[in-house]
Design a protein around this motif. Sequence first.
Motif: not given
Length: 303
Positions: A13-14, A76-77, A106-107, A202-204
């Motif tokens: 989400l942006v 992710a936000v 949210v992670r 993101v996701g790193r």
Amino acid sequence: KKKKQKMSQKVVLVVGTGNVAQTTVKALVQAGQYRVRVLARAGKDLPWLDSSVVEVVRGDVFDKESLAAATAGVFAVISTVGELSSPTLVVEGQKNILDAAEAAGVRQFIPSEFGFDFDRVDPKGPIFEWKKQFLDELKARSAKNPNLSWTSVQSASFFEYWCVPVLCVNIPNGTAEVYGTGEESTAFVTMADLGTYIAASVGREDLYNKEVSAVSFSTTWNKVIAGINATLEKPLTVNYVPYSGLVEAYNATDNVLYRNYISIKAAVAKGYDLDLAVTAKNFPSVVPATFESALAAAFPAKQ
């Protein structure tokens, strides 16, 4: 033949629709790893967005129902909200986003921290205090919630933003204002590169709970002006503003907006450089713009 990368079912989400949001959404879509969702105000025109590949949720950071809908099922936000005249969005708005993000599980949360390092700015304009206030809140929440991580992307000077009348270069008037001597080494990031760095965060998991820098290149303002002059029929008339003059102007006003602009200019006047090698180590797959390519994109021909 190279196989097409399979898109994850994870949703990013942006929050926001400004320049940072636009380049970030574009980078996320191009990467093709996640489904992309944008939270935008009702009635906001989004000509830059392809609604066939990006989901749009209409709402507001002060509307809990729309925030709940926007964050539902989100991995992710990325918050891009902010303003220089008030802490309302930077602090209160982002806290509302964070509340909804935590409730939705949210992670990863990437705050609207895209700017100079708080500890390196002097005088510290209110905007830096506001951003630090929210980042401290985010860190505290993450420390209590092991399922919530954060990544703070701190950038160099936005190249395209500085080359506009409000900050430095005024092509129509044939003038430029340079802060400091013009020989201080200054790090820049293009808007496209910033979006790419944010998307690549993101996701790193190796970047979880870390502050990372986003840099395209470093140069001096005198070289920037010389490069711009090479595209002009008549060279710019340059006014050099010393750091001491900026500090004096900062102390002479109580206007929040003016203080924020002056604080940003003062950071440049002192010399605000970042190590590109560190950025490259964190983002090995990103090939950033060079000074020459960024200059050609911003000033493509004789004017």
